[in-house]
Scaffold this motif. Structure first.
Motif, PDB file in Angstrom:
ATOM      1  N   HIS A 411       0.834  -1.212   0.000  1.00 43.69           N
ATOM      2  CA  HIS A 411       0.000   0.000   0.000  1.00 43.69           C
ATOM      3  C   HIS A 411       0.865   1.258   0.000  1.00 43.69           C
ATOM      4  CE1 HIS A 411       0.660   1.157   4.256  1.00 43.69           C
ATOM      5  NE2 HIS A 411       0.744  -0.149   4.475  1.00 43.69           N
ATOM      6  N   ALA A 414       1.928   1.835  -3.614  1.00 44.38           N
ATOM      7  CA  ALA A 414       0.864   2.448  -4.414  1.00 44.38           C
ATOM      8  C   ALA A 414       0.696   3.919  -4.073  1.00 44.38           C
ATOM      9  CB  ALA A 414      -0.447   1.699  -4.183  1.00 44.38           C
ATOM     10  N   GLU A 420      -1.362   1.245  -8.641  1.00 42.10           N
ATOM     11  CA  GLU A 420      -1.192  -0.136  -8.204  1.00 42.10           C
ATOM     12  C   GLU A 420      -0.396  -0.897  -9.261  1.00 42.10           C
ATOM     13  OE1 GLU A 420      -2.237  -1.683  -5.470  1.00 42.10           O
ATOM     14  OE2 GLU A 420      -3.595  -0.213  -4.551  1.00 42.10           O
TER      15      GLU A 420
END
Length: 793
Positions: A411, A414, A420
């Motif tokens: 995460h 990203a 992503e």
């Protein structure tokens, strides 16, 4: 790093053109400076076999050569090269050939003998800047074959400009790894096998400084043939890598350097006495290097020595007396890992820059030494023969760099990259980069960087690696989101921009000077200040951190005065560095300097030079920004750099906040300035603190003014008089105005007359004459008692 494209494609061969490959490397952070052909254009040059060499009948320095070029009959070529001999194979330019210089070969007659071609040197083919004689080719070179094809000259050299953190790419293996990752191609690694040990000879190795050299490998190789020739393929790869061929014993170590990125060195075993020692230099030691330069070695320099003498500057260059030569028969081959901090800066200190120091300063793989030793040994045995002994290794595991695992959160990836990226692709990228990955129970990865990546130590480093390999050009372009927040602007704070603007409005210009200055300027302006010496200064003129901003300002002023700028008004804000009780303090100050006329060129007023009061007025304007200008006191005080009679310390609440005054005449003389220079310095922390205005109702009743002329001693200042008056009448007195100072007829010597206007006012009623007279009487009595003042007749 110069990279042969043909050699690179033997390691990894992606389906992309040369230009696209260069673009890939640049976008991945390995900037390609240039793409150059491995050899300039030429044609019609083949491999010739010299069958016979005869003397020219009419020229002592010319030879008549019969050269076989696999045609119907040998060619007769007149040649003046001193190294031409029978049974030699050499590049031969045929009739009609065109050389890099633009020369087109024609049948010609030299001193009466016809010549049907030209025997070429490496320089004439554009393969070397200089050469002695013809370019000798191996004895098995195919006669009549095209030289370009035989030497694989239709190649491109990719010049990669690496940033200091990418020492892992200072070898073909590192570049190939990057290309393989970028194109998701497999890399064909060099097959390195352990060489069979055929003798038991060793040389003792002692590492006295393991913190500088955690790993050192050595190997004895006996019975080498130093007269052997370096294979032409190796010579060409070295040339395209920017390294000159120096014979097989040196060429092999340089080849391993280009191939694996590991510097090595070969010593003549017969020149070593009782083993090898790795240690710091002793005071007074000298070493003559391979280039003939003699050094007086500093104590913090790492050396390779034997029992009696220095042999080499560790990680930089070998010594002249222990290097290999044509007479060498036995070798001691060295391969070591030196800590970057132990090598960094040492080469520059001695005026050197070598391929070895360039790599060791940036960091080599601490695990590559044994494979590099085996690779170099195999190449040496294949080229010069000999027998290899066992490897002697000294290692200090606790001093070797250790790659610690890094937590890597998808995460976070990203969030930083703005998109992503599939987990499978991220994992493939990391694995191809040599990372070891493992998943945690919470979905994060624990990633251990490879030993050759010194620059990967944090999660953001891993994110950068994924981003650059995935492709910066593939990342989305998004406008940044920012919250609009109304930030507080306290009334009690004067921003630096307001202070700077005030000076600009008073015709000052801002300058920025170095924070480090010459030691002579430090002693000139601040003789009593202890300076912070720089460990590695840019130059001797910039060797100490400044204890104030005046040296930089005055040097800037001198620069401008020397360029016909007679009126200069400059200021600078920044840190000064002063020691207080052995503790270094960094104080934020603003300083200014002026020279020339008080006004710019104009016709409305008489021209005059700036004086103390011009500078004081500028300083007062800055102090008034605090809305408490009357709280700052100018006290006459001496400063080593200021004129004794024209200097003042600026005080607030018994704390010294700065200085103002004229530069000392001796200082001006040292700087070569003829006109009077005024300077100031104020601490910004105090200048930034303002008094918040408070509302007070205006009195509806009239004020009354009474003028007072008093005589006081010369050493009594106007401020003392005003303070005494305010203390005597704190409630009624609204303002004190000094409007005249008189010395002369009617005033005793050593005395002066001050004329002051006193503004009296009561907020609740109108003052009567009797009340005003009583107030004046109280003031006169207070002045007489405290300051010895008397009313002027």
């Amino acid at each position: 790093m110069r990279v042969s494209e043909k050699w690179l494609r033997e390691w990894v061969n992606p389906p992309v053109a040369t230009e696209a490959l260069a673009e890939q490397l640049t976008m991945a952070g390995l900037e390609v400076d240039s793409l150059l052909p491995a050899a300039p254009a030429f044609d019609g040059v083949v491999i010739g076999h010299v069958l016979k060499v005869d003397s020219h009948p009419d020229a002592d320095k010319l030879r008549l050569c019969q050269v076989d070029v696999a045609r119907d009959e040998p060619l007769v070529i007149v040649c003046g090269a001193s190294n031409v001999r029978a049974d030699m194979r050499v590049p031969t330019a045929m009739i009609g050939a065109r050389l890099p210089s633009g020369l087109k070969i024609k049948k010609t007659k030299l001193r009466g003998v016809e010549s049907f071609g030209m025997l070429c040197s490496a320089t004439e083919l554009g393969l070397a800047e200089s050469s002695e004689g013809l370019m000798a080719l191996p004895a098995d070179a195919p006669i009549g074959a095209d030289v370009r094809t035989y030497l694989q000259l239709d190649d491109m050299v990719i010049d990669v400009d690496l940033t200091p953190n990418r020492g892992d790419c200072l070898g073909m293996a590192g570049i190939a790894r990057e290309v393989g990752v970028l194109n998701r191609c497999d890399v064909t690694w060099v097959d390195i096998e352990a060489v069979s040990v055929t003798i038991e000879d060793t040389l003792p190795v002692t590492v006295q400084s393991p913190q500088d050299c955690p790993r050192y490998l050595g190997r004895v190789i006996r019975g080498v043939n130093s007269a052997a020739s370096t294979p032409i393929w190796m010579q060409e790869r070295l040339r395209r890598g920017g390294i000159r061929s120096l014979g097989p014993l040196v060429d092999v170590t340089n080849y391993v350097l280009l191939e694996l990125g590991q510097p090595m060195h070969a010593f003549d075993l017969s020149q070593l006495d009782d083993g090898v020692h790795v240690r710091r230099a002793s005071t007074g030691e000298r070493l003559t290097l391979l280039d003939g330069k003699e050094l007086h070695v500093d104590a913090d320099t790492l050396l390779i020595t034997d029992a009696n003498k220095p042999l080499a500057l560790a990680g930089i260059m070998g010594g002249a007396h222990s290097g290999v030569s044509d007479a060498t028969r036995d070798l001691f081959l060295e391969c070591a890992f030196f800590m970057p901090t132990s090598i960094a800066g040492r080469a520059r200190r001695y005026g050197l820059q070598t391929e070895s120091s360039y790599r060791f300063e940036r960091g080599v793989d601490p695990e590559i030494q044994e494979p590099a030793m085996q690779r170099a040994t195999r190449l040496l045995l294949d080229i010069v023969g000999g027998q290899a002994g066992p490897i002697t290794e000294v290692v200090s595991a606790k001093h070797l760099p250790r790659a610690e695992p890094i937590m890597f959160r998808p995460h976070r990836l990203a969030r930083v990259l703005g998109m992503e990226i599939p987990a499978t692709e991220v994992e493939e990228i990391l694995i191809r980069l040599g990372m070891q990955n493992s998943r945690t129970d919470h979905g994060e990865w624990m990633v251990r960087p490879p030993t050759f990546r010194f620059d990967v130590a944090q999660e953001v480093d891993l994110i950068e690696e994924v981003g650059r390999i995935y492709g910066y050009d593939r990342l989305p372009t998004q406008r940044p989101l920012g919250r609009l927040v109304m930030r507080p602007r306290p009334e009690g704070h004067v921003p630096i921009s307001r202070i700077q603007q005030t000076l600009v409005e008073r015709a000052y210009q801002e300058v920025v000077t170095y924070s480090f200055i010459d030691r002579r300027d430090q002693s000139l302006f601040y003789p009593d200040a202890r300076g912070l010496e720089l460990a590695n200064p840019i130059s001797s003129e910039l060797a100490i951190m400044r204890a104030g901003l005046w040296p930089g300002l005055l040097r800037t002023m001198v620069h401008n005065l020397n360029r016909q700028q007679s009126r200069v008004r400059i200021f600078e804000s920044g840190l000064k560095f002063i020691f207080q009780a052995d503790e270094l303090n960094q104080v934020n100050v603003i300083s200014g300097a002026i020279v020339g006329t008080s006004l710019g060129e104009q016709w409305g007023a008489a021209s005059r030079a700036v004086d103390f009061y011009d500078m004081k007025a500028d300083v007062q304007a800055l102090l008034d920004l605090t809305a408490a200008g009357d709280q700052f006191i100018f006290e006459s005080k001496r400063h080593p750099a200021l004129h004794p009679g024209q200097s003042a310390c600026i005080v607030r609440n018994n704390k010294n906040l700065g200085w103002v005054g004229a530069i000392h005449p001796e200082v001006q003389h040292q700087l070569g300035i003829n006109d009077r220079v005024l300077v100031f310095e104020l601490e910004l922390d105090e200048l930034s603190c303002a008094v918040v205005p408070r509302y007070e109702a205006l009195s509806r009743y009239p004020s009354i003014r009474r003028d007072l002329a008093i005589v006081v001693n010369e050493d009594v200042s106007a401020r003392q008089v005003c303070d005494c008056i305010r203390a005597a009448l704190p409630d009624l007195l609204q303002e004190v105005r000094l409007f005249d100072v008189y010395r002369g007829k009617g005033i005793d010597f050593g005395r002066k007359s001050l004329a002051l206007g006193l503004i009296l006012q009561e907020s609740s009623r109108t003052l009567t004459d009797q009340e005003v007279d009583a107030a004046i009487h109280r003031i006169v009595a207070q002045l007489e008692q405290e300051l010895g003042a008397a009313l002027r007749d």
